[in-house]
Enzyme design. Structure first.
Site, PDB file in Angstrom:
ATOM      1  N   ASP A  10       2.212  -2.978  60.942  1.00  0.00           N
ATOM      2  CA  ASP A  10       2.869  -4.231  61.342  1.00  0.00           C
ATOM      3  C   ASP A  10       4.259  -3.887  61.863  1.00  0.00           C
ATOM      4  O   ASP A  10       4.728  -2.751  61.719  1.00  0.00           O
ATOM      5  CB  ASP A  10       2.966  -5.187  60.136  1.00  0.00           C
ATOM      6  CG  ASP A  10       3.657  -6.502  60.482  1.00  0.00           C
ATOM      7  OD1 ASP A  10       3.262  -7.143  61.481  1.00  0.00           O
ATOM      8  OD2 ASP A  10       4.609  -6.895  59.778  1.00  0.00           O
ATOM      9  N   SER A  11       4.933  -4.879  62.436  1.00  0.00           N
ATOM     10  CA  SER A  11       6.304  -4.661  62.909  1.00  0.00           C
ATOM     11  C   SER A  11       7.280  -4.493  61.748  1.00  0.00           C
ATOM     12  O   SER A  11       8.421  -4.080  61.949  1.00  0.00           O
ATOM     13  CB  SER A  11       6.740  -5.859  63.751  1.00  0.00           C
ATOM     14  OG  SER A  11       6.673  -7.033  62.956  1.00  0.00           O
ATOM     15  N   TYR A  42       8.034  -7.870  67.069  1.00  0.00           N
ATOM     16  CA  TYR A  42       7.006  -7.737  68.104  1.00  0.00           C
ATOM     17  C   TYR A  42       6.885  -9.032  68.925  1.00  0.00           C
ATOM     18  O   TYR A  42       6.475  -9.004  70.074  1.00  0.00           O
ATOM     19  CB  TYR A  42       5.631  -7.447  67.474  1.00  0.00           C
ATOM     20  CG  TYR A  42       5.384  -6.018  67.059  1.00  0.00           C
ATOM     21  CD1 TYR A  42       6.368  -5.027  67.176  1.00  0.00           C
ATOM     22  CD2 TYR A  42       4.138  -5.637  66.559  1.00  0.00           C
ATOM     23  CE1 TYR A  42       6.108  -3.714  66.792  1.00  0.00           C
ATOM     24  CE2 TYR A  42       3.874  -4.323  66.185  1.00  0.00           C
ATOM     25  CZ  TYR A  42       4.862  -3.366  66.302  1.00  0.00           C
ATOM     26  OH  TYR A  42       4.592  -2.069  65.926  1.00  0.00           O
ATOM     27  N   GLY A  43       7.219 -10.150  68.296  1.00  0.00           N
ATOM     28  CA  GLY A  43       6.998 -11.450  68.938  1.00  0.00           C
ATOM     29  C   GLY A  43       7.763 -11.658  70.219  1.00  0.00           C
ATOM     30  O   GLY A  43       7.410 -12.509  71.039  1.00  0.00           O
ATOM     31  N   CYS A  74      -1.095  -7.668  61.918  1.00  0.00           N
ATOM     32  CA  CYS A  74      -0.100  -8.359  62.735  1.00  0.00           C
ATOM     33  C   CYS A  74      -0.840  -9.140  63.816  1.00  0.00           C
ATOM     34  O   CYS A  74      -1.578  -8.545  64.615  1.00  0.00           O
ATOM     35  CB  CYS A  74       0.825  -7.317  63.361  1.00  0.00           C
ATOM     36  SG  CYS A  74       1.999  -7.991  64.541  1.00  0.00           S
ATOM     37  N   CYS A 187       1.065 -15.736  61.558  1.00  0.00           N
ATOM     38  CA  CYS A 187       1.903 -14.532  61.572  1.00  0.00           C
ATOM     39  C   CYS A 187       1.833 -13.961  60.157  1.00  0.00           C
ATOM     40  O   CYS A 187       1.992 -14.699  59.181  1.00  0.00           O
ATOM     41  CB  CYS A 187       3.341 -14.884  61.928  1.00  0.00           C
ATOM     42  SG  CYS A 187       4.506 -13.524  61.670  1.00  0.00           S
ATOM     43  N   THR A 188       1.575 -12.682  60.057  1.00  0.00           N
ATOM     44  CA  THR A 188       1.335 -12.111  58.731  1.00  0.00           C
ATOM     45  C   THR A 188       2.565 -12.224  57.816  1.00  0.00           C
ATOM     46  O   THR A 188       2.419 -12.344  56.604  1.00  0.00           O
ATOM     47  CB  THR A 188       0.904 -10.637  58.851  1.00  0.00           C
ATOM     48  OG1 THR A 188       1.880  -9.896  59.587  1.00  0.00           O
ATOM     49  CG2 THR A 188      -0.441 -10.526  59.558  1.00  0.00           C
ATOM     50  N   HIS A 189       3.746 -12.231  58.399  1.00  0.00           N
ATOM     51  CA  HIS A 189       4.955 -12.370  57.581  1.00  0.00           C
ATOM     52  C   HIS A 189       4.922 -13.632  56.709  1.00  0.00           C
ATOM     53  O   HIS A 189       5.483 -13.662  55.619  1.00  0.00           O
ATOM     54  CB  HIS A 189       6.193 -12.432  58.482  1.00  0.00           C
ATOM     55  CG  HIS A 189       6.681 -11.092  58.928  1.00  0.00           C
ATOM     56  ND1 HIS A 189       6.051 -10.343  59.881  1.00  0.00           N
ATOM     57  CD2 HIS A 189       7.759 -10.367  58.531  1.00  0.00           C
ATOM     58  CE1 HIS A 189       6.706  -9.209  60.068  1.00  0.00           C
ATOM     59  NE2 HIS A 189       7.751  -9.194  59.256  1.00  0.00           N
TER      60      HIS A 189
HETATM   61  N1  DGL Z   1       3.919 -10.038  61.593  1.00  0.00           N
HETATM   62  C1  DGL Z   1       3.703 -10.205  62.974  1.00  0.00           C
HETATM   63  C2  DGL Z   1       2.570 -11.169  63.298  1.00  0.00           C
HETATM   64  O1  DGL Z   1       1.667 -11.355  62.527  1.00  0.00           O
HETATM   65  C3  DGL Z   1       4.849 -10.437  63.929  1.00  0.00           C
HETATM   66  C4  DGL Z   1       6.271 -10.468  63.554  1.00  0.00           C
HETATM   67  C5  DGL Z   1       7.172  -9.988  64.679  1.00  0.00           C
HETATM   68  O2  DGL Z   1       7.565 -10.775  65.549  1.00  0.00           O
HETATM   69  O3  DGL Z   1       7.458  -8.805  64.669  1.00  0.00           O
HETATM   70  O4  DGL Z   1       2.535 -11.720  64.371  1.00  0.00           O
END
Ligand code: DGL
Length: 268
Positions: A10-11, A42-43, A74, A187-189
């Site tokens: 993931d990021s 990453y977004g 992610c 988003c996994t976060h």
């Molecule tokens: N955790 C990531 C997702 O599921 C993205 C977070 C980011 O922007 O880096 O999309």
């Protein structure tokens, strides 16, 4: 039997709940978790840049850690790069993370779902396609929440319940105003905030893909006869962080909770 590790990527810390969940049900599997903090978030990246970045990381991780299977934990990476990575690594089974649109559509009584993710994810045509495929009669409200991604990555671990609730409420209110009653954590976060979302959401339902991703990894391990030997012992869990330093101590403790030999390191 195959004792090589399963890789989660993931990021940042977002993929950890996916990694924990898989580990809880499969404690005999060795794990490598990569938090690509150097390239976070990453977004806000363009698709070609993400593909290049992830291809480079996977090349490195395959060489160094000989992963038997990779999980893009992610949504942003998955909607942007999964197909291209599968083409580049045909002999590495890859599992992507896709917003749980289907269960949300099946649950929504008002026929209106909400998806919360990064800008890259929610603007990807794949999300609208998923919604149209599973719920052609369902309206879709998609909201980008880069602030919430940043909150989880940098402030969540030290934040109290009140602060977490305040971070989540504006999004819940926006979905409620729009008329959505089934919300997808795209988003996994946001999985770290699952309980907070549930508290804030009242009678709206909250959907995620954690269970589905674990089951998919297990199915691929079974199909490919890739399960670790339960007798082998000595499971390892390695935490890698790109960029200039390790995770903050508060994250470090959480990350280390699942592995006896986890370490933080620098990479690339
Ligand atoms: N955790 C990531 C997702 O599921 C993205 C977070 C980011 O922007 O880096 O999309």
């Amino acid at each position: 039997m195959d004792n090589r590790p399963v890789l989660f990527l993931d990021s940042g810390v977002g993929g950890l709940p996916y990694c924990y969940h898989f580990h809880r049900d499969n404690p005999g599997e060795a794990l490598v978790y990569l938090a690509d903090r150097e390239y976070f978030p990453y977004g806000s990246r363009e698709r070609p840049a993400l593909i290049r970045r992830l291809t480079g990381l996977l090349n490195h991780l395959r060489r160094e850690y000989k992963a038997k299977l990779g999980v893009l934990a992610c949504n942003t990476a998955s909607v942007s790069a999964l197909q291209s990575l599968r083409d580049s690594f045909p002999d590495l089974p890859l599992v992507g993370t896709v917003p749980a649109v289907k269960p949300a559509v099946e649950t929504s009584k008002k026929r209106h779902i909400g998806v919360l993710g990064t800008a890259r994810t929610i603007h990807d045509p794949y999300i609208a396609e998923l919604a149209a495929r599973y719920g052609p009669d369902c309206a879709l409200t998609a909201i980008a929440a880069p602030d919430l991604v940043d909150f989880v990555e940098h402030r969540y671990a030290a934040a109290g319940a009140e602060e977490r609730l305040l971070a989540v409420l504006p999004y819940i209110e926006e979905f409620r105003r729009a008329g959505a009653d089934a919300i997808v954590l795209g988003c996994t976060h946001f999985l770290f905030l699952l309980d907070t979302f549930r508290t804030a959401a009242g009678d709206m339902s909250i959907h995620d893909s954690v269970e589905g991703v674990s089951r998919r990894v297990e199915a691929l391990l079974d199909q490919g006869n890739l399960r670790a030997d339960p007798e082998a012992g000595g499971r390892t869990a390695i935490l890698l962080v790109t960029g200039s330093g390790p995770l903050e101590p508060s994250w470090q403790e959480r990350a280390l909770a699942f592995g006896p030999s986890a370490m933080a390191g620098m990479l690339i």
